[in-house]
Write a protein that holds these residues in place. Structure first.
Motif, PDB file in Angstrom:
ATOM      1  N   VAL A  34       0.873  -1.179   0.000  1.00 19.31           N
ATOM      2  CA  VAL A  34       0.000   0.000   0.000  1.00 19.31           C
ATOM      3  C   VAL A  34       0.907   1.223   0.000  1.00 19.31           C
ATOM      4  O   VAL A  34       1.634   1.463   0.956  1.00 19.31           O
ATOM      5  CB  VAL A  34      -0.930   0.005   1.234  1.00 19.31           C
ATOM      6  CG1 VAL A  34      -1.841   1.233   1.203  1.00 19.31           C
ATOM      7  CG2 VAL A  34      -1.754  -1.275   1.286  1.00 19.31           C
ATOM      8  N   ASP A  66       0.760  -7.508  -5.114  1.00 20.06           N
ATOM      9  CA  ASP A  66      -0.227  -6.545  -5.596  1.00 20.06           C
ATOM     10  C   ASP A  66       0.177  -5.169  -5.088  1.00 20.06           C
ATOM     11  O   ASP A  66       0.707  -5.040  -3.985  1.00 20.06           O
ATOM     12  CB  ASP A  66      -1.630  -6.866  -5.074  1.00 20.06           C
ATOM     13  CG  ASP A  66      -2.271  -8.048  -5.790  1.00 20.06           C
ATOM     14  OD1 ASP A  66      -1.809  -8.400  -6.900  1.00 20.06           O
ATOM     15  OD2 ASP A  66      -3.231  -8.616  -5.247  1.00 20.06           O
ATOM     16  N   ALA A  68      -1.351  -1.546  -4.131  1.00 20.35           N
ATOM     17  CA  ALA A  68      -2.559  -0.775  -3.845  1.00 20.35           C
ATOM     18  C   ALA A  68      -2.155   0.684  -3.657  1.00 20.35           C
ATOM     19  O   ALA A  68      -1.295   0.987  -2.834  1.00 20.35           O
ATOM     20  CB  ALA A  68      -3.240  -1.309  -2.587  1.00 20.35           C
TER      21      ALA A  68
END
Length: 122
Positions: A34, A66, A68
């Motif tokens: 993040v 991933d 974000a």
């Protein structure tokens, strides 16, 4: 959800955070980064050596990653060209910092040894 916390390992009998981190990350099976800016040199996440090590370990162990983006980062990205984005996502491993100088030195050495050098990791 799992958070790798090196400080907990130290409180639990002085386990080695670097070794423990890599071991646990393999078992988790996925990493979500993040970040507050898609520009790596501005993102707090990539200024700290532990998150850089997290991404490095996930990549070398083939753990899916991933990304974000926080809302501000999403707005920054709108309208950016692919060239701008490509230039912005370069992470400078050697400029990343840690609170503990021993951790910082050890992680940077490990990345350099494992990857053939920090430049390749960047």
């Amino acid at each position: 959800f799992f958070c790798n916390n090196q400080f907990d390992w130290l409180r639990q009998g002085g386990k080695d955070g670097v070794d423990e981190f890599a071991s646990v990350l393999k078992h988790v099976g996925k990493v979500v980064c993040v970040v507050d800016s898609y520009v790596a040199s501005e993102a707090v996440y990539f200024k700290r050596v532990w998150p850089v090590f997290e991404v490095f370990t996930a990549f070398t162990e083939e753990v899916p990653i991933d990304l974000a983006l926080m809302e501000d980062a999403q707005h920054q990205l709108v309208g950016a060209t692919l060239i701008e984005v490509g230039d912005a996502i370069v992470v400078d491993v050697m400029s990343a910092k840690a609170t503990n100088p021993h951790d910082e030195k050890r992680i940077k050495e490990l990345i350099a040894d494992e990857s053939g050098g920090a430049t390749k990791t960047n």
